[in-house]
Structure formats: structure tokens, C-alpha cells
Design an enzyme around this catalytic site. Structure first.
Site, short mmCIF file in Angstrom:
data_model
loop_
_atom_site.label_atom_id
_atom_site.label_comp_id
_atom_site.label_asym_id
_atom_site.label_seq_id
_atom_site.Cartn_x
_atom_site.Cartn_y
_atom_site.Cartn_z
N ASP A 30 21.45 45.06 115.83
CA ASP A 30 21.58 46.12 117.01
C ASP A 30 22.77 46.89 116.93
OD1 ASP A 30 20.63 45.60 120.39
OD2 ASP A 30 22.31 46.64 120.15
N ASN A 87 14.14 41.54 127.27
CA ASN A 87 14.20 42.05 128.52
C ASN A 87 12.93 43.03 129.09
OD1 ASN A 87 16.94 41.26 128.64
ND2 ASN A 87 17.64 42.89 127.67
N GLN A 94 16.08 45.93 130.66
CA GLN A 94 15.34 46.97 129.35
C GLN A 94 15.65 48.37 129.43
OE1 GLN A 94 11.03 46.32 129.21
NE2 GLN A 94 10.86 47.47 127.11
N VAL A 96 15.02 50.21 126.28
CA VAL A 96 13.99 51.08 125.35
C VAL A 96 12.68 50.57 125.56
CG1 VAL A 96 13.39 51.27 122.85
CG2 VAL A 96 16.03 51.11 123.41
N HIS A 100 11.02 44.35 122.17
CA HIS A 100 11.96 43.93 121.15
C HIS A 100 12.41 42.56 121.67
CE1 HIS A 100 13.69 46.64 124.02
NE2 HIS A 100 14.92 45.80 123.97
N HIS A 102 15.59 40.21 121.18
CA HIS A 102 17.00 39.92 120.87
C HIS A 102 17.21 38.68 120.24
CE1 HIS A 102 18.85 43.50 123.51
NE2 HIS A 102 17.50 43.55 123.98
P1 5GP Z 1 17.20 46.60 125.97
O1 5GP Z 1 18.20 46.84 126.74
O2 5GP Z 1 16.14 47.59 126.05
O3 5GP Z 1 16.66 45.15 126.14
O4 5GP Z 1 17.82 46.57 124.34
C1 5GP Z 1 17.86 47.87 123.64
C2 5GP Z 1 18.87 47.52 122.70
O5 5GP Z 1 18.63 48.33 121.45
C3 5GP Z 1 20.00 47.48 122.77
O6 5GP Z 1 20.77 46.12 122.73
C4 5GP Z 1 20.66 48.65 121.92
O7 5GP Z 1 21.87 48.45 121.74
C5 5GP Z 1 19.73 48.68 121.13
N1 5GP Z 1 19.55 50.12 120.37
C6 5GP Z 1 19.46 51.16 121.08
N2 5GP Z 1 19.24 52.29 120.46
C7 5GP Z 1 19.58 51.77 118.98
C8 5GP Z 1 19.63 52.41 117.78
O8 5GP Z 1 19.58 53.72 117.60
N3 5GP Z 1 19.62 51.64 116.76
C9 5GP Z 1 19.84 50.38 116.86
N4 5GP Z 1 19.93 49.64 115.69
N5 5GP Z 1 19.85 49.65 118.24
C10 5GP Z 1 19.76 50.42 119.24
#
Ligand code: 5GP
Length: 121
Positions: A30, A87, A94, A96, A100, A102
Site C-alpha cells: 500500500d 472496505n 472504500q 478505490v 482489494h 488490505h
Molecule cells: P480503500 O480505501 O479503497 O479501502 O483502500 C485503497 C487503498 O489503496 C488505500 O489504502 C491507498 O493507500 C491505496 N492506494 C491508492 N492508490 C494507490 C497507488 O497508486 N498505489 C498503491 N500501491 N496503493 C494505492
């Protein structure tokens, strides 16, 4: 489903620190870690949220968890344990919209993630 940043990571159009890859899944660190170890396991198939999972995706989502455990064993944090979180939508946090998992590890993690502040009057 519209393209997300994860589609670009799968296509290697943008860089990521990849830990594992096979035909179905990809695991990478991440970019904004919330624990000493924090990586994401994603399916290569774009599924926006866990609510969009079909009967056919059940094995794939199981595979994501299996990959998380394989990496835990390989990196040696299986003994102490870890947390997996997926999430879902706005209230789940969430950001993205490509599912995914975590994987957080490397220190004792707090629980629960949110506590309603009780009003005592
Ligand atoms: P969410 O908030 O959707 O559960 O988690 C999305 C995760 O993707 C976040 O923890 C964020 O830091 C990670 N993330 C977003 N953009 C990128 C990226 O470009 N590269 C990487 N490696 N992680 C990302």
C-alpha cells in the site's frame, strides 16, 4: 466498470512494489501504509465492490485470502497474526472501486475500528 488506479497497476502502467502475482491475483504494498506491514491483494478481474461479486467469483475471493496467508507465511508474520479488511462503499471507507484485501501486520492492531462516543449528561 470504469478504470481505476489498480487497473493501471495490473497493466504495469504505473509502478507498485509487487509482492506476488499469478494469473488471477496481484499483491503489492500500500502506498500509504497504516501498519508496519500493509499490502493489498487484488483480483486481476475488475470487480467494483464486494457487493458486485457473483457466484463465479466466490473462488477468486477465497484465492485472495489464500494469497494473503501465503505471503504471511513467507514473510514470517503468520506467527504473530495479522488483519485482513475489505472496505465496502462509502461507509466502509472504500476509495478505490476495484475490490482489494488490505493485509495489515507488524504490531498489535486496535479493535474496534470505530467507537460511538457515548454522551453522558
Ligand atoms: P480503500 O480505501 O479503497 O479501502 O483502500 C485503497 C487503498 O489503496 C488505500 O489504502 C491507498 O493507500 C491505496 N492506494 C491508492 N492508490 C494507490 C497507488 O497508486 N498505489 C498503491 N500501491 N496503493 C494505492
Amino acid at each position: 466498470m470504469s478504470e481505476t488506479i489498480f487497473t493501471k497497476i495490473i497493466a504495469k502502467e504505473i509502478p507498485a512494489e509487487i509482492l506476488y502475482e499469478d494469473e488471477q491475483a496481484l499483491a503489492f504494498k500500500d502506498i500509504n501504509p497504516q501498519a508496519p506491514i500493509h499490502f493489498l491483494v487484488i483480483p486481476k478481474k475488475p470487480i467494483a465492490t464486494i457487493l458486485d461479486m457473483t457466484q463465479d467469483d466466490k473462488e477468486l475471493v477465497g484465492h485472495m485470502h489464500f494469497v494473503a496467508c501465503e505471503i504471511a507465511r513467507e514473510q514470517g508474520f503468520d506467527a504473530d497474526g495479522f488483519r485482513t479488511v475489505m472496505n465496502c462503499k462509502e461507509y466502509g471507507g472504500q476509495t478505490v472501486y476495484h475490490i482489494h484485501l488490505h493485509v495489515l501486520a507488524g504490531k498489535p492492531l486496535g479493535w474496534p475500528p470505530y467507537q460511538e462516543r457515548l454522551k453522558v449528561e
